[in-house]
Design an enzyme around this catalytic site. Structure first.
Site, PDB file in Angstrom:
ATOM      1  CG  HIS A  79      76.659  62.475  70.961  1.00  0.00           C
ATOM      2  ND1 HIS A  79      77.592  62.996  70.112  1.00  0.00           N
ATOM      3  CD2 HIS A  79      76.212  61.328  70.389  1.00  0.00           C
ATOM      4  CE1 HIS A  79      77.728  62.187  69.081  1.00  0.00           C
ATOM      5  NE2 HIS A  79      76.911  61.179  69.217  1.00  0.00           N
ATOM      6  NE  ARG A  92      74.856  58.004  69.193  1.00  0.00           N
ATOM      7  CZ  ARG A  92      73.654  58.244  68.686  1.00  0.00           C
ATOM      8  NH1 ARG A  92      72.575  57.812  69.288  1.00  0.00           N
ATOM      9  NH2 ARG A  92      73.520  58.936  67.557  1.00  0.00           N
ATOM     10  CD  GLU A 105      80.094  58.110  61.780  1.00  0.00           C
ATOM     11  OE1 GLU A 105      79.202  58.801  62.294  1.00  0.00           O
ATOM     12  OE2 GLU A 105      80.768  57.296  62.426  1.00  0.00           O
ATOM     13  CG  ASN A 137      73.319  62.313  63.986  1.00  0.00           C
ATOM     14  OD1 ASN A 137      72.324  62.629  63.330  1.00  0.00           O
ATOM     15  ND2 ASN A 137      73.274  61.481  64.995  1.00  0.00           N
ATOM     16  CG  ASP A 138      79.700  62.381  63.124  1.00  0.00           C
ATOM     17  OD1 ASP A 138      79.905  63.508  63.613  1.00  0.00           O
ATOM     18  OD2 ASP A 138      79.743  61.342  63.782  1.00  0.00           O
ATOM     19  NE  ARG A 150      76.803  65.265  66.049  1.00  0.00           N
ATOM     20  CZ  ARG A 150      76.862  63.942  66.105  1.00  0.00           C
ATOM     21  NH1 ARG A 150      77.777  63.288  65.416  1.00  0.00           N
ATOM     22  NH2 ARG A 150      76.023  63.258  66.821  1.00  0.00           N
ATOM     23  CB  CYS A 171      72.110  54.599  63.091  1.00  0.00           C
ATOM     24  SG  CYS A 171      73.841  54.843  62.687  1.00  0.00           S
TER      25      CYS A 171
END
Ligand code: PEP
Ligand code: MG
Length: 580
Positions: free
Chosen positions: A191, A298, A433, A456-457, A467, A504
């Site tokens: 992040h 977010r 995710e 991402n996850d 990650r 996303c």
């Protein structure tokens, strides 16, 4: 001149002088004292301890109110450290024998205890080292009259060099002063990296030795697109990068011309291009880059950099402002995804062995319905001010989804009873995710209005690759055949059940990967505003039928490397300017 290679985190080129940032470092002055000053120094320490005690009790109170007594009790160990009589005696002895200022002696005594604790076999005592370290810093700051350093206080342009930066520290950066940042650790979809992209600050992470090799004041070039850092560049290199920087700015300027054109292929297949945001003040950038709405807000960033939870009113203000600014375009509000690498600050939850697999996102919300309800009330109240949609992060099974929807329904009824208006046609979606959700997406689809794939996850869980860990970043492959199959499965299941499917995760913002996603039938691409024009350029350069055949062929390949090479070669055929 030295070149370091890291992981590209946020695109762009910056040049400037290095400034080393260590959120934990405190410079301790050394000063001799007279024997008569020993009691005065001890008095200073007592005062600093009293102040520290007040601060800790204050935090405990807020923790108890916000998270419950058991979380507040964690700080009891901090208070015990302050009361330890033997430490006091050692300090007095040190002051008398060494005749140095109390900061020096205190630091030395605590340092000795820390060393002993960290070597002990006793696990409980070993775990206490973090508490002692925390108290040490608090007392030293109080002794020195210092406030914790933050990047918000930086007052001249610099390249920030740090071992690590938390997403909340990154969120405090001012673009005028932070030219770029580089870190020793971190991954491409951490992040911190995502935040850098949002702020349009070039960044390279995972450099391993940056803080060892770079010194304060070193002249540096940061190439956030390639993931390179050049220390002390020669004049020729500086010139080359100046040209490159101008070219980069020119390409971006040209791409902005696409702003008002549709995201449509040459054979008129249209998709939706939306933007991801972390904070409401990113909306101007979303609009400037021509997004057709916000695909991911977010909201957890509203919870960072503060010691309490935002009130329903504050959240309502944030959501309704964004809804109004984007109206009639949609804004997808994701309920808070705290945990993982996004934690409360300055209060942190007890550390977990596997924070990404721990108490985060919807799990946290369902465990704390009071906090969740206040967010849902704020979203529902804001829904009459624009086109809001809602989605839940980290759904791993149907029960979680149903429980979240039950709470949503209760909140709707509550607002109805109070006569507070809300949009009753609010679309509710699930982020896909977690691999378990991907495997049962055909069962989830009938219960939601849309899917948003959080790659991402999804990638980190499917490939078992943390990650944010630079050591295994080479294994974090969006092109891994397993990822391709999961994504295809989710899109197909969504379409079979007549719901739209978006993405996303950062994967949607890479032109070669978005060519594949276009061919797999993805309906909505949501990405950092800066990536949007590049994706739009790709979409406007291809026939949909070409993208479909690329996807079909990519699915037959056996390794991530093969898929990557194939996608880059395919992109080069249709949009060579987008391939470096
Ligand atoms: C994702 O996981 O892909 C996602 C978009 O959510 P986050 O990056 O906030 O975890
Ligand atoms: Mg996620």
């Amino acid at each position: 001149m030295i070149t370091l290679k890291g992981i590209p985190a946020a695109p762009g080129i910056a040049m400037g002088k290095a400034m080393l940032f260590d959120s934990g470092a405190i410079a301790i002055p050394k000063r001799s004292i007279q024997p008569a000053e020993v009691s005065l120094e001890m008095l200073r320490l007592e005062e600093a301890m009293i102040k520290t005690r007040h601060q800790i009790i204050g935090i405990q109170k807020r923790l108890a109110e916000d998270l419950g007594q058991e979380h507040a009790d964690i700080l009891n160990a901090h208070l015990l450290v302050l009361e330890d009589q033997s430490v006091r005696e050692e300090i007095i002895h040190g002051l008398k024998t060494q005749l140095l200022n109390v900061e020096m002696i205190f630091n030395e005594v605590i340092g000795r205890h820390l060393k002993a604790f960290s070597r002990t076999e006793d696990e409980y005592l070993r775990e206490r080292t973090a508490d002692i370290e925390d108290v040490r810093k608090r007392i030293l700051r109080n002794l020195l009259g210092k406030r914790p350093e933050t990047l918000a206080q930086l007052d001249q342009p610099a390249v920030i060099v740090a071992r690590d930066l938390s997403p909340s520290e990154t969120a405090q950066m001012h673009r005028q002063h932070v030219l770029a940042f580089v870190t020793d650790i971190g991954g491409r979809t951490s992040h911190t990296a995502i935040m850098a992209k949002s702020l349009e600050i070039p960044a390279v992470v995972g450099l391993v030795v940056a803080t060892k090799r770079i010194q304060k004041g070193d002249v540096m070039i940061v190439d956030g697109t390639r993931g390179e850092v050049i220390i002390d560049p020669d004049p020729e290199t500086v010139k080359r990068y100046e040209i490159e920087q101008r070219r980069h700015q020119e390409v971006n300027r040209q791409l902005l011309h696409l702003k008002d054109l549709p995201a449509e292929t040459l054979d008129r297949h249209r998709v939706i291009l939306s933007a991801n945001i972390e904070l409401p003040d990113e909306v101007p950038s979303v609009i400037a880059h021509g997004a057709a709405g916000i695909g991911l807000f977010r909201t957890e960033f509203l919870y960072l950099n503060r010691s309490d939870f935002p009130t329903e009113e504050e959240q309502f203000e944030a959501y309704s402002t964004v809804a109004r600014q984007l109206k009639p375009q949609p804004v997808i509000i994701r309920t808070m995804d705290l945990g993982g690498d996004k934690f409360f600050s300055p209060i942190q939850l007890p550390s977990e062995m596997n924070p990404f697999m721990g108490w985060r996102a919807i799990r946290f919300s369902l465990a704390r319905p009071d906090i969740f309800r206040s967010q849902l009330r704020a979203v529902l109240r804001a829904s009459v001010h624009g086109n809001l949609k809602l989605m839940y992060p980290m759904i791993s099974g149907i029960e979680e989804l149903r429980r979240a929807n039950e709470i949503l329904h209760e909140v709707q009824q509550e607002l109805g009873r109070e006569g507070v208006p809300y949009a009753d046609a609010l679309e509710v979606g699930a982020m896909i995710e977690v691999p378990s959700a991907a495997m049962i997406c055909d069962l989830i689809a009938p219960e939601v209005d849309f899917f948003s794939i959080g790659t991402n996850d999804l990638i980190q869980y499917a490939l078992a690759v943390d990650r944010v860990n630079e050591k295994i970043a080479y294994l974090y492959e969006p092109t891994h055949p397993a990822v391709l199959r999961l994504v295809k499965r989710i899109i197909d299941a969504g379409h079979e059940h007549k719901i739209w499917v978006g993405m996303c995760g950062e994967m949607a913002g890479e032109p070669a990967l978005s060519l594949l996603l276009l061919g797999l039938g993805l309906d909505e691409f949501s990405t950092s505003p800066v990536q949007l024009p590049i994706v739009k350029q790709m979409i406007r350069s291809v026939e949909h039928s070409f993208a479909c055949s690329v996807a079909e062929q990519a699915l037959t390949l056996k390794t991530g490397k093969e898929v990557e090479a194939f996608l880059l070669a395919s992109l080069k055929q249709v949009a060579p300017a987008l391939v470096e």
